[in-house]
Structure formats: structure tokens, C-alpha cells
Scaffold this active site. Structure first.
Site, mmCIF file in Angstrom:
data_model
loop_
_atom_site.group_PDB
_atom_site.id
_atom_site.type_symbol
_atom_site.label_atom_id
_atom_site.label_comp_id
_atom_site.label_asym_id
_atom_site.label_seq_id
_atom_site.Cartn_x
_atom_site.Cartn_y
_atom_site.Cartn_z
ATOM 1 C CG ASP A 1 -2.317 -0.425 1.153
ATOM 2 O OD1 ASP A 1 -2.523 -1.016 0.028
ATOM 3 O OD2 ASP A 1 -3.046 -0.207 2.191
ATOM 4 C CE1 TYR B 1 6.134 3.698 3.997
ATOM 5 C CE2 TYR B 1 7.056 5.014 2.364
ATOM 6 C CZ TYR B 1 7.119 4.160 3.205
ATOM 7 O OH TYR B 1 8.398 3.511 3.378
ATOM 8 C CG HIS C 1 7.653 -6.569 4.593
ATOM 9 N ND1 HIS C 1 7.830 -4.895 5.372
ATOM 10 C CD2 HIS C 1 6.961 -5.934 3.427
ATOM 11 C CE1 HIS C 1 7.184 -4.027 4.607
ATOM 12 N NE2 HIS C 1 6.638 -4.697 3.594
#
Length: 222
Positions: free
Chosen positions: A65, A67, A187
Site C-alpha cells: 500500500d 504510506y 519484509h
């Protein structure tokens, strides 16, 4: 539907823009931007493509996504505009580059400098409401960005795909690994990095080693 995107991508993706799902998506995004505060700015929604034309793509980094804080998102995954404090994931990316390549910590988190060297910084979802992570998921962006990844996989060769975290690994499942170089790790978010799933991956030096091996210009990650 006229989408303002770099001409090289317009040529490759024009069929997507005419599909019903994309028409629904554009209507949804227009309504959201009219009635809510959303990020990035409208002119930056396709910034990842504008800064990295299709024919220049050498590396693809897949985010999730944009920020969702004020002034952060600039249309490139993990990137923030000049003068904006670095979000935690970006801090960890720069720490890994420092460990991997010895580069000092940068003064800006704006990754346009990478994009202009051929790094496509692609979020799976290109827009978001302020303060609401994931708020524009499942409206069609994922279908569009799947088509982008498929197009790169099908029409280009010897591209490096950096898949960070479970979400990106799923997103990259259909990449043709017989002609592209795929690197996977955890991640860079603190949740993952603090469990030992990010640091030491050496993806930045490995990317350049591969690009050198296929006679492509390496990326200056500094």
C-alpha cells in the site's frame, strides 16, 4: 478512458484501461479523492511508471500500500518525498544497504533516483485513504498491478524481481523464473526485521552481481 501514464506503459497496458474492472476502479478512485483525503496526490498515482519507462525496467520491487500519513506517499513503493522522516521499513532498507554495500545513510528517502535507473517501485495498490491502511484494496488495483507484473515477465528478459515478505512473494508467483532473476526475503518492516527475516539478505549487491553478469548497467543504490 484516458489514463495519464508514461507513453511506454500506455502502449503496453492500454488493453487493461478498457476493461470493466478498470472502469470501476477509476470511478471508485475519483469518488474517494473527491470525498476523502487520499494519497498519493492525484498527479503521483502513476509516478512509479512515469519515472521508470517500460523499456528501462531492470529491477522490480513490489510493495503493498502507499504510506497513509500526510505528505509521505509519492507514488513509489517504500519512498517518501524530500524532507519527510523515514518510515520504519525505509530505515531498515537503508540499514541493509549500509551493511551490504557500505554506503552511508542517505539524506533523503526519495527513491526517484532508483526509479530513474530502471527500478520499478510498484505498490500492489496505488492509492489509499489517509490513516486507513488497506482502504483501497480489492477495488481493482491488484488486478491491474498483476497485469503489470505479467507484462514485464512475458515481454522482457533478465529482470531482477525483489520479493520482500509473504505478500510480495504471492504477488510474484507467476513470474517466469526461467528468464528472470527472483530474490526473496522477509519484509523490511520492524515486525519482520526484528525476527531476523530481513537483515543480511544482500539483495542490493546480489542484484548488481546479476545485472553485471548479463551485461546490464548496475544500480547505484546510494
Amino acid at each position: 478512458m484516458d489514463v495519464k501514464i508514461h507513453p511506454s506503459w500506455q502502449n503496453e497496458l492500454s488493453a487493461e484501461f478498457d476493461k470493466p474492472y478498470f472502469q470501476h476502479l477509476i470511478a471508485f478512485v475519483k469518488n474517494e479523492y473527491t470525498t476523502r483525503r487520499c494519497f498519493p496526490k492525484g498527479k503521483d498515482i502513476f509516478a512509479a511508471f512515469d519515472h521508470c519507462p517500460f523499456d528501462k525496467v531492470k529491477v522490480v520491487i513490489i510493495g503493498q500500500d502507499p504510506y497513509h500519513g500526510m505528505g509521505q506517499a509519492n507514488g513509489l513503493c517504500f519512498s517518501v518525498s524530500d524532507g519527510i522522516p523515514f518510515p520504519p521499513s525505509l530505515v531498515n532498507i537503508f540499514k541493509e544497504i549500509q551493511q551490504d554495500l557500505g554506503f552511508p545513510y542517505p539524506v533523503t528517502g526519495n527513491l526517484e533516483r532508483w526509479a530513474e535507473q530502471g527500478v520499478l517501485l510498484l505498490n500492489a495498490t496505488l492509492t489509499v485513504r489517509e490513516g486507513e491502511a488497506g482502504s483501497h484494496q480489492n477495488q481493482g488495483w491488484e488486478t491491474f498491478t498483476d497485469a503489470v507484473i505479467q507484462k514485464i515477465s512475458d515481454k522482457k528478459e533478465q529482470v531482477v524481481f525483489l520479493l520482500w515478505g509473504g505478500f510480495a512473494k504471492k504477488k510474484g508467483a507467476k513470474i517466469d523464473r526461467s528468464k528472470h532473476h527472483v530474490l526473496e526475503t522477509g519484509h523490511p518492516s520492524p515486525l519482520s526485521a526484528n525476527r531476523g527475516l530481513w537483515f543480511g539478505n544482500k539483495h542490493f549487491s546480489e542484484t548488481n552481481s546479476y545485472l553485471q553478469s548479463v551485461d546490464k548497467q548496475i544500480i547505484d543504490w546510494h
